[in-house]
Design a protein around this motif. Sequence first.
Motif, PDB file in Angstrom:
ATOM      1  N   GLN A  41     -11.437   5.065  -8.189  1.00  0.00           N
ATOM      2  CA  GLN A  41     -11.488   4.987  -6.722  1.00  0.00           C
ATOM      3  C   GLN A  41     -10.098   5.148  -6.103  1.00  0.00           C
ATOM      4  N   PHE A  42      -9.055   4.858  -6.881  1.00  0.00           N
ATOM      5  CA  PHE A  42      -7.700   4.961  -6.320  1.00  0.00           C
ATOM      6  C   PHE A  42      -7.122   6.369  -6.435  1.00  0.00           C
ATOM      7  N   SER A  43      -7.887   7.280  -7.020  1.00  0.00           N
ATOM      8  CA  SER A  43      -7.457   8.677  -7.055  1.00  0.00           C
ATOM      9  C   SER A  43      -8.249   9.519  -6.055  1.00  0.00           C
ATOM     10  N   PRO A  80       2.430   8.022  -2.280  1.00  0.00           N
ATOM     11  CA  PRO A  80       2.959   6.912  -3.083  1.00  0.00           C
ATOM     12  C   PRO A  80       4.438   7.138  -3.416  1.00  0.00           C
ATOM     13  N   ALA A 138     -11.993   0.385   0.805  1.00  0.00           N
ATOM     14  CA  ALA A 138     -10.852   0.901   0.020  1.00  0.00           C
ATOM     15  C   ALA A 138     -11.209   1.121  -1.444  1.00  0.00           C
ATOM     16  N   PHE A 139     -12.223   0.392  -1.933  1.00  0.00           N
ATOM     17  CA  PHE A 139     -12.616   0.504  -3.341  1.00  0.00           C
ATOM     18  C   PHE A 139     -13.869   1.368  -3.503  1.00  0.00           C
ATOM     19  N   VAL A 188      -2.041  -1.011  -4.952  1.00  0.00           N
ATOM     20  CA  VAL A 188      -3.395  -1.105  -5.496  1.00  0.00           C
ATOM     21  C   VAL A 188      -4.260  -0.224  -4.594  1.00  0.00           C
ATOM     22  N   GLY A 189      -4.077   1.067  -4.791  1.00  0.00           N
ATOM     23  CA  GLY A 189      -4.630   2.061  -3.872  1.00  0.00           C
ATOM     24  C   GLY A 189      -3.749   2.175  -2.633  1.00  0.00           C
ATOM     25  N   ASN A 190      -3.803   3.330  -1.976  1.00  0.00           N
ATOM     26  CA  ASN A 190      -2.972   3.551  -0.788  1.00  0.00           C
ATOM     27  C   ASN A 190      -3.773   3.421   0.503  1.00  0.00           C
ATOM     28  N   ASN A 202       1.075   4.236  -7.309  1.00  0.00           N
ATOM     29  CA  ASN A 202      -0.324   3.924  -7.604  1.00  0.00           C
ATOM     30  C   ASN A 202      -0.452   3.077  -8.883  1.00  0.00           C
ATOM     31  N   MET A 244       0.820  -1.220   0.000  1.00  0.00           N
ATOM     32  CA  MET A 244       0.000   0.000   0.000  1.00  0.00           C
ATOM     33  C   MET A 244       0.855   1.273   0.000  1.00  0.00           C
ATOM     34  N   ILE A 272      -0.765   8.174   3.069  1.00  0.00           N
ATOM     35  CA  ILE A 272       0.396   7.629   2.357  1.00  0.00           C
ATOM     36  C   ILE A 272       0.679   8.467   1.121  1.00  0.00           C
TER      37      ILE A 272
END
Lengths: 178, 178
Positions: free
Chosen positions: B149-151, B163, B28-29, A126-128, A89, A85, B161
């Motif tokens: 979703q990861f942004s 990255p 998380a998603f 895979v996402g933080n 990204n 994590m 975190i």
Amino acid sequence: MDFEVLRIGQRVVRDDRVTTHVALVARAFGASKIYMNEVNPEIKDTLDKINETWGGEFEIEFITNWKKIIKEKKDNSRKIIHLTMYGENINDVAPSLQKEDNVLIVVGAEKVPREIYDFADYNVAVGNQPHSEISALAVVLDRMQKGNQFSTKFENPAREIIPTKKGKNVVMNKTMDK
Amino acid sequence: MDFEVLRIGQRVVRDDRVTTHVALVARAFGASKIYMNEVNPEIKDTLDKINETWGGEFEIEFITNWKKIIKEKKDNSRKIIHLTMYGENINDVAPSLQKEDNVLIVVGAEKVPREIYDFADYNVAVGNQPHSEISALAVVLDRMQKGNQFSTKFENPAREIIPTKKGKNVVMNKTMDK
């Protein structure tokens, strides 16, 4: 493209089912092999039965020295992708990952040795946010293959699912005793 | 787009960690809430701590009557997406799913009641091979949101975190006692 997976550092009993799910994801998402340490040996029987029922030749190998595996793979030009994590990204690195040929994807349990970050060619998040090594492995394999792993047939299955809108449609190719 | 998740049918002790991972993936998603039955109540504390540390307002609700939830959601025009290895291939249905606004994603343990297949607006297979409800949920949420979703930032985190290619870079926004 060939995908192998290395799982390190699980705690035998507590992570038993999680470890099984990691192996099932590796297989279902197109990896050829998983290396595992500190694992309940029954997992091999579980996966052998899955191969027998649903096809393919996915392999499990039990190891004791994960560093040796990583070094051997690197010497053979296999790229090391460590899922964490804290890494870059996946949205940013997916295009580079898609260009790789042969990779070893390293998934750890909660704590992994610091050295892994340096051994890795890519540290990928895979996402933080915290979630699961199972979902992280699934998403990285899905992104790298752009979903094509779900169009691949597994060879010589006893049973085969025909996708359907409602209910279950399963073709039985062989008689099974169990 | 609003995503909710309903997990049904786990067996309390055996699936404890798997259930936690399902909830973590939902959060998380980008899902807003998970409904669960037959679950160890400690999971709520775990997720509350995760919210406190990493931000956001993800909710858990314990339920006893999953059919009631599904019916209520359907009455409110929420679409029901049931994840099952017997369903239609995600590669084929992703374009339709991406057009939906509000959905309830139903994930079951190994055996789910037959009725679910009829309640569902979509029975979706994240591949037709056995793997894990954790990975299935992750991939469907990733595909529906095309990775966005990861942004997304989680609001008001104690830790965040940044990255990074090697190692760990964590910003501490608040002092935490634990």
